[in-house]
Design a protein around this motif. Sequence first.
Motif, PDB file in Angstrom:
ATOM      1  N   PRO A 833       3.552 -23.124   5.273  1.00 15.72           N
ATOM      2  CA  PRO A 833       4.186 -21.814   5.454  1.00 15.72           C
ATOM      3  C   PRO A 833       5.062 -21.712   6.699  1.00 15.72           C
ATOM      4  O   PRO A 833       5.776 -20.723   6.867  1.00 15.72           O
ATOM      5  CB  PRO A 833       2.994 -20.862   5.553  1.00 15.72           C
ATOM      6  CG  PRO A 833       1.898 -21.702   6.118  1.00 15.72           C
ATOM      7  CD  PRO A 833       2.110 -23.079   5.561  1.00 15.72           C
ATOM      8  N   PHE A 834       4.992 -22.720   7.576  1.00 13.42           N
ATOM      9  CA  PHE A 834       5.746 -22.684   8.832  1.00 13.42           C
ATOM     10  C   PHE A 834       6.848 -23.736   8.819  1.00 13.42           C
ATOM     11  O   PHE A 834       6.637 -24.866   8.361  1.00 13.42           O
ATOM     12  CB  PHE A 834       4.823 -22.941  10.021  1.00 13.42           C
ATOM     13  CG  PHE A 834       3.651 -22.002  10.092  1.00 13.42           C
ATOM     14  CD1 PHE A 834       3.835 -20.657  10.333  1.00 13.42           C
ATOM     15  CD2 PHE A 834       2.366 -22.471   9.898  1.00 13.42           C
ATOM     16  CE1 PHE A 834       2.754 -19.791  10.396  1.00 13.42           C
ATOM     17  CE2 PHE A 834       1.282 -21.621   9.954  1.00 13.42           C
ATOM     18  CZ  PHE A 834       1.470 -20.275  10.197  1.00 13.42           C
ATOM     19  N   PRO A 835       8.025 -23.415   9.346  1.00 15.18           N
ATOM     20  CA  PRO A 835       9.107 -24.407   9.377  1.00 15.18           C
ATOM     21  C   PRO A 835       8.780 -25.558  10.323  1.00 15.18           C
ATOM     22  O   PRO A 835       8.139 -25.368  11.351  1.00 15.18           O
ATOM     23  CB  PRO A 835      10.311 -23.604   9.874  1.00 15.18           C
ATOM     24  CG  PRO A 835       9.724 -22.470  10.652  1.00 15.18           C
ATOM     25  CD  PRO A 835       8.436 -22.139   9.965  1.00 15.18           C
ATOM     26  N   THR A 836       9.228 -26.727   9.972  1.00 22.90           N
ATOM     27  CA  THR A 836       9.049 -27.905  10.828  1.00 22.90           C
ATOM     28  C   THR A 836      10.320 -28.236  11.605  1.00 22.90           C
ATOM     29  O   THR A 836      10.297 -29.070  12.498  1.00 22.90           O
ATOM     30  CB  THR A 836       8.637 -29.115   9.989  1.00 22.90           C
ATOM     31  OG1 THR A 836       9.606 -29.328   8.953  1.00 22.90           O
ATOM     32  CG2 THR A 836       7.273 -28.887   9.345  1.00 22.90           C
ATOM     33  N   LEU A 837      11.412 -27.576  11.257  1.00 26.44           N
ATOM     34  CA  LEU A 837      12.683 -27.788  11.952  1.00 26.44           C
ATOM     35  C   LEU A 837      13.415 -26.458  12.027  1.00 26.44           C
ATOM     36  O   LEU A 837      13.562 -25.747  11.026  1.00 26.44           O
ATOM     37  CB  LEU A 837      13.545 -28.818  11.205  1.00 26.44           C
ATOM     38  CG  LEU A 837      14.900 -29.176  11.818  1.00 26.44           C
ATOM     39  CD1 LEU A 837      14.717 -29.898  13.147  1.00 26.44           C
ATOM     40  CD2 LEU A 837      15.717 -30.040  10.861  1.00 26.44           C
ATOM     41  N   MET A 838      13.859 -26.089  13.230  1.00 27.76           N
ATOM     42  CA  MET A 838      14.618 -24.856  13.435  1.00 27.76           C
ATOM     43  C   MET A 838      15.830 -25.168  14.300  1.00 27.76           C
ATOM     44  O   MET A 838      15.786 -26.067  15.144  1.00 27.76           O
ATOM     45  CB  MET A 838      13.758 -23.798  14.139  1.00 27.76           C
ATOM     46  CG  MET A 838      12.514 -23.388  13.392  1.00 27.76           C
ATOM     47  SD  MET A 838      11.567 -22.121  14.271  1.00 27.76           S
ATOM     48  CE  MET A 838      11.085 -23.024  15.746  1.00 27.76           C
ATOM     49  N   SER A 839      16.900 -24.388  14.092  1.00 26.28           N
ATOM     50  CA  SER A 839      18.118 -24.662  14.847  1.00 26.28           C
ATOM     51  C   SER A 839      18.928 -23.391  15.023  1.00 26.28           C
ATOM     52  O   SER A 839      18.809 -22.442  14.243  1.00 26.28           O
ATOM     53  CB  SER A 839      18.960 -25.718  14.122  1.00 26.28           C
ATOM     54  OG  SER A 839      20.105 -26.052  14.872  1.00 26.28           O
ATOM     55  N   GLY A 840      19.748 -23.383  16.059  1.00 27.84           N
ATOM     56  CA  GLY A 840      20.670 -22.283  16.300  1.00 27.84           C
ATOM     57  C   GLY A 840      21.949 -22.795  16.922  1.00 27.84           C
ATOM     58  O   GLY A 840      21.930 -23.736  17.728  1.00 27.84           O
ATOM     59  N   LEU A 841      23.069 -22.198  16.549  1.00 31.86           N
ATOM     60  CA  LEU A 841      24.383 -22.601  17.061  1.00 31.86           C
ATOM     61  C   LEU A 841      25.178 -21.347  17.395  1.00 31.86           C
ATOM     62  O   LEU A 841      25.399 -20.499  16.522  1.00 31.86           O
ATOM     63  CB  LEU A 841      25.140 -23.436  16.022  1.00 31.86           C
ATOM     64  CG  LEU A 841      26.603 -23.773  16.364  1.00 31.86           C
ATOM     65  CD1 LEU A 841      26.665 -24.733  17.539  1.00 31.86           C
ATOM     66  CD2 LEU A 841      27.316 -24.355  15.146  1.00 31.86           C
ATOM     67  N   THR A 842      25.578 -21.219  18.655  1.00 31.28           N
ATOM     68  CA  THR A 842      26.362 -20.065  19.096  1.00 31.28           C
ATOM     69  C   THR A 842      27.672 -20.534  19.708  1.00 31.28           C
ATOM     70  O   THR A 842      27.678 -21.443  20.546  1.00 31.28           O
ATOM     71  CB  THR A 842      25.589 -19.222  20.126  1.00 31.28           C
ATOM     72  OG1 THR A 842      24.395 -18.724  19.530  1.00 31.28           O
ATOM     73  CG2 THR A 842      26.427 -18.057  20.612  1.00 31.28           C
ATOM     74  N   ASN A 843      28.756 -19.930  19.289  1.00 29.64           N
ATOM     75  CA  ASN A 843      30.074 -20.205  19.860  1.00 29.64           C
ATOM     76  C   ASN A 843      30.651 -18.918  20.436  1.00 29.64           C
ATOM     77  O   ASN A 843      30.567 -17.853  19.803  1.00 29.64           O
ATOM     78  CB  ASN A 843      31.031 -20.750  18.800  1.00 29.64           C
ATOM     79  CG  ASN A 843      30.892 -22.246  18.614  1.00 29.64           C
ATOM     80  OD1 ASN A 843      31.489 -23.034  19.337  1.00 29.64           O
ATOM     81  ND2 ASN A 843      30.070 -22.635  17.645  1.00 29.64           N
ATOM     82  N   THR A 844      31.234 -19.019  21.615  1.00 30.80           N
ATOM     83  CA  THR A 844      31.884 -17.883  22.260  1.00 30.80           C
ATOM     84  C   THR A 844      33.300 -18.284  22.635  1.00 30.80           C
ATOM     85  O   THR A 844      33.504 -19.275  23.350  1.00 30.80           O
ATOM     86  CB  THR A 844      31.121 -17.440  23.522  1.00 30.80           C
ATOM     87  OG1 THR A 844      29.780 -17.102  23.162  1.00 30.80           O
ATOM     88  CG2 THR A 844      31.784 -16.236  24.159  1.00 30.80           C
ATOM     89  N   ILE A 845      34.258 -17.530  22.134  1.00 31.88           N
ATOM     90  CA  ILE A 845      35.667 -17.838  22.373  1.00 31.88           C
ATOM     91  C   ILE A 845      36.349 -16.615  22.986  1.00 31.88           C
ATOM     92  O   ILE A 845      36.222 -15.499  22.468  1.00 31.88           O
ATOM     93  CB  ILE A 845      36.373 -18.225  21.053  1.00 31.88           C
ATOM     94  CG1 ILE A 845      35.721 -19.488  20.466  1.00 31.88           C
ATOM     95  CG2 ILE A 845      37.868 -18.454  21.281  1.00 31.88           C
ATOM     96  CD1 ILE A 845      36.215 -19.822  19.069  1.00 31.88           C
ATOM     97  N   LEU A 846      37.046 -16.837  24.092  1.00 37.96           N
ATOM     98  CA  LEU A 846      37.788 -15.771  24.773  1.00 37.96           C
ATOM     99  C   LEU A 846      39.248 -16.186  24.877  1.00 37.96           C
ATOM    100  O   LEU A 846      39.555 -17.271  25.382  1.00 37.96           O
ATOM    101  CB  LEU A 846      37.219 -15.526  26.177  1.00 37.96           C
ATOM    102  CG  LEU A 846      35.722 -15.214  26.278  1.00 37.96           C
ATOM    103  CD1 LEU A 846      35.295 -15.131  27.742  1.00 37.96           C
ATOM    104  CD2 LEU A 846      35.394 -13.915  25.564  1.00 37.96           C
ATOM    105  N   TYR A 847      40.134 -15.350  24.380  1.00 42.32           N
ATOM    106  CA  TYR A 847      41.565 -15.631  24.498  1.00 42.32           C
ATOM    107  C   TYR A 847      42.282 -14.344  24.882  1.00 42.32           C
ATOM    108  O   TYR A 847      42.336 -13.385  24.110  1.00 42.32           O
ATOM    109  CB  TYR A 847      42.130 -16.176  23.197  1.00 42.32           C
ATOM    110  CG  TYR A 847      43.625 -16.409  23.251  1.00 42.32           C
ATOM    111  CD1 TYR A 847      44.151 -17.400  24.083  1.00 42.32           C
ATOM    112  CD2 TYR A 847      44.498 -15.634  22.502  1.00 42.32           C
ATOM    113  CE1 TYR A 847      45.523 -17.620  24.153  1.00 42.32           C
ATOM    114  CE2 TYR A 847      45.868 -15.843  22.558  1.00 42.32           C
ATOM    115  CZ  TYR A 847      46.371 -16.837  23.399  1.00 42.32           C
ATOM    116  OH  TYR A 847      47.725 -17.050  23.489  1.00 42.32           O
ATOM    117  N   LYS A 848      42.779 -14.331  26.124  1.00 43.03           N
ATOM    118  CA  LYS A 848      43.404 -13.141  26.671  1.00 43.03           C
ATOM    119  C   LYS A 848      42.440 -11.973  26.495  1.00 43.03           C
ATOM    120  O   LYS A 848      41.344 -11.975  27.018  1.00 43.03           O
ATOM    121  CB  LYS A 848      44.768 -12.911  26.031  1.00 43.03           C
ATOM    122  CG  LYS A 848      45.789 -14.001  26.384  1.00 43.03           C
ATOM    123  CD  LYS A 848      47.166 -13.703  25.837  1.00 43.03           C
ATOM    124  CE  LYS A 848      48.164 -14.770  26.284  1.00 43.03           C
ATOM    125  NZ  LYS A 848      49.523 -14.530  25.749  1.00 43.03           N
TER     126      LYS A 848
END
Length: 1002
Positions: A833-848
């Motif tokens: 019932p529990f995951p054996t692999l977890m992941s997260g990916l965050t991207n932050t982009i600033l333009y002007k």
Amino acid sequence: MKINLKHFLWLLLVLFVQVANAQGGSISGKVTDAKRVPIPGVNIILKGTKISTQTDFDGNFKIAASKGDILIVSYVSFATVQVAASNLMTIELVETQNELEAVLVVGYGTQTKRNSTDNIARVTTKDIQQIPVSNLQNALVGKLAGVQVTQTNGKVEGGINIRVRGAASISAGSQPLYVLDGIPLINDDESSNGAPTNPLLTLSTSEIESIDVLKDASSAAIYGARGANGVVIITTKKGKDGKGTFSINFSQGVSEATHKKKWLNATQYVELLQEAGRNVNDLESVEDEFDYLAQGTDWRNGEVNTDWQKEALKTGYTTDADFSVSGGDDKTKYFFSGSYNKTIGIVDSNSLERLTARSNLSHKVSERFTAGMNIGFSRSAIDRVQDDNAFTTPLQSVAQAPISQARLADGTPNPNTEYANYLLAKDNSFWKTIMRRVTGKVFGELKILRSLKFNSDFSYDLLSQTEDYWQGKNAPFMATDGAVFATSVNTENYVFSNYFTFDKTFAEKHTINAVAGMEFNKYNRRYQDVQSIYFPNDNFQTVDGGAEVNEGHGSETDYAFVSQFGRLNYSYDGKYLFKASIRRDGSSRFGKNNRFGIFPAFSAGWIMSQESFLKDNPVLTYLKLKGSWGKLGNAEIGNFASRQLYQTNPYNLKSGLTFDQPGNDDLTWEKSTQTDVGIEIGFLNKITFEADYYQKDTDGLLFDVPLPKSAGAGTTGTISKNIGKIRSNGFEFTLNTKNIETEEFKWNTSFNITTNQSKVKSLPNNNTDIISDYTINRVGENISSFYLVQYAGVDSQNGDALFVKNTRNADGSIDKSTTNDYSEAKRVISGNPFPTLMSGLTNTILYKGVDFTFTFQGEWGASIYNSAGIYQSAAADYFDNQTADQLNRWQKPGDITNVPQARFGGSNGTQNSTRYLDKSDFIRLRNVTIGYSLPKKTVNNMGMSNLRVYVTAVNLLTFTNYNGTDPEARRDDISRTSPRVGEDFYSAPPARTIAMGVNINF
């Protein structure tokens, strides 16, 4: 010339004092950041000498130097500067914006990440602001390695499960300890309608500065008996030196279910049920029931085609508004805020309205003494529906026949449906929960010496909750002309903490930070409920309107903790790090023979990049090795598990007592021993990478062990004992990169991935399996593994459902042959019932002026058991509407399918088996935000300092092969004795929300 001896001696003394002053002159000053906020602990060295000093808690310093001497001023996360000494100088340092130098909040203090030997994950206000969710925990999803955040289902008040580094218990509490500005928060579920509420709904993300999750024993051991499941430290915003600021944020959004199942329409329903009736020679009774369900409408020609799922799942709406005022000077700092949230949920008749307010104030009374207070208030009103296991909950309406009308021609709910029509409950009842919360802290800080201070804090948390359940005379199952059930519970927790902090650098290379103190924690809970019946009409909706008060209950309970704690951090030459901490906890919850426990922890680190062979390396700019070990406890075992208890047993209006539970004077908390080793690497001042391996062993698991009748075991027949062990272990990886960084364009990425295995090591009664409806705890296997008969598909010749026998042959081998007799098959471990692999990916982009941020989250290795499948995916075994995949049933010899022949009442494959177990692997676009800030000149001309408009979304996309409602939806009628791990039962999916908003700063 004759000189008076007395005068001569006075002359010598004056000359000596002058020389001494000339040789021992001093320079005083202050060190601040760019916002004029004082910085404590800054190292100041007189260039070319060994003379050094440190700034005190207010940024002030004094050093033996003369005007014009060069001072070298350095502090982590700030650029080192060299300045010429002068009288009463003020030195301003500039931040270097290095993630490794971030200041982390730990228990009873702070620490820079560079000098930390712990494993702490952090998010700040910029990571969670403008995410349109009603609870702060959902804002953490995908952003922290080793932290799994799951909302029970799509109800606005739905409970939250947070697991830090896997499951740490089987039967005791599994939630982390939440600490708000030093206040251990009450996190008790006080719901009385069968489904949990989330007490942390009372907090608003708009008031939060940062959230630090203490994951390993070295960081969490300072919280002793309550740190085994991790510690979540929430820090609210504070005022800062400088011009006062005023901020307003407003957003509105629309929500819908992330996924809806496909159900049979009226024509398909009739066709499938008729076929199922013919297959068992019972078509007549099936069509007779159709006549009843259709209530005079033409079911043969599809006159009525009700989409019950459309009735249950609606379009939701969210409104968020908040404001804040903050500022201060070198003496007084203030922060005031207020927020409003209105969430109309995607589940019909489910909504939340919340008001919060906060006031944080500190004042420097004198050069030595600072005092302040933090006060927060919230009121959360929730319109609720029944739990997932109730016929009157909206999501169970999908079981109704599509040939039944939802409402009659006059608009009233149809009372003649197969099951109770939830619309009768909607129109003739309500369940309202109101949570009122006050958190407060008053504190004083006395600077005893330049490097020694004393803190005294008094904290208070009050959670007051009322619930009102009114049922009118036309409500389902009503036999008493109306009923009202009302509850009231007041839970309060106060903490008195006193501790010393010593922080000093000796001989330029030896830095010591030490904390020592004590704490007293008292908790009290008072609960009452009452029910009245027989109301004159539906206009009376409170207890006093009923003719008879037929039931009432009340209870009061409390517990206390008394603790002593200490922590020592030592750094040599900025590269060799050592930490030790210890806490002694005593609690009234435990048996008198085990009332106190000691929780030590040790950790060490080596910043190799400070060594001469790496110090000037232009590529490998940072390298640290670290390791930790410690012991923690889990005290969430209930207040009276160790006590011998009696209960009232009145008879014939006479009072009496009955023995209820045997005591156990040796009962104590579950103990967790944790080990962590890791490495932190920096490349080119643009890339940071962390890798950790952890192992968490929990011993003394709490179990209710059966006792013989002769033992006089009371009504429970069991005694609570500390028996059993589990182990969780895995790897965590975090990668942060500055992909592009120019004046106009910035692109940063953060990626984390976690593995975890949580397995049972030993159990009570000589490792006897503990088996529930669908799960098992067995030594050597995952905690709460699914334990089911293995489904083998369909016999292509006759349409029978088949099952794998999995019985043991005489030679010891396993018989993998199939059978159509369910009773011949044995249950086997079938999933986790529990995951054996977890992941997260965050991207932050600033333009002007444009900002763009998105977070993907993924989980793999877990399964979900749909226990409602035996009704809704059962090839027309009864009159429940069916999922659309049941149209693929077996119909003739040679058909290859996984759906058995439709046999009304035939139980053909409808038994609990792996037929209803499915992998829940998924990748989800958890949140995405795009915003635009108007040019500074434009907003300044408008009298503002900043104006930003944005669009944001939560759960926008989901990629999964899971066949159920949603890979994160779970059954909510849970309890400590029936946790329902990994089970779906008419559970509402999460909401997909898209919102537009504006931020304005003055």
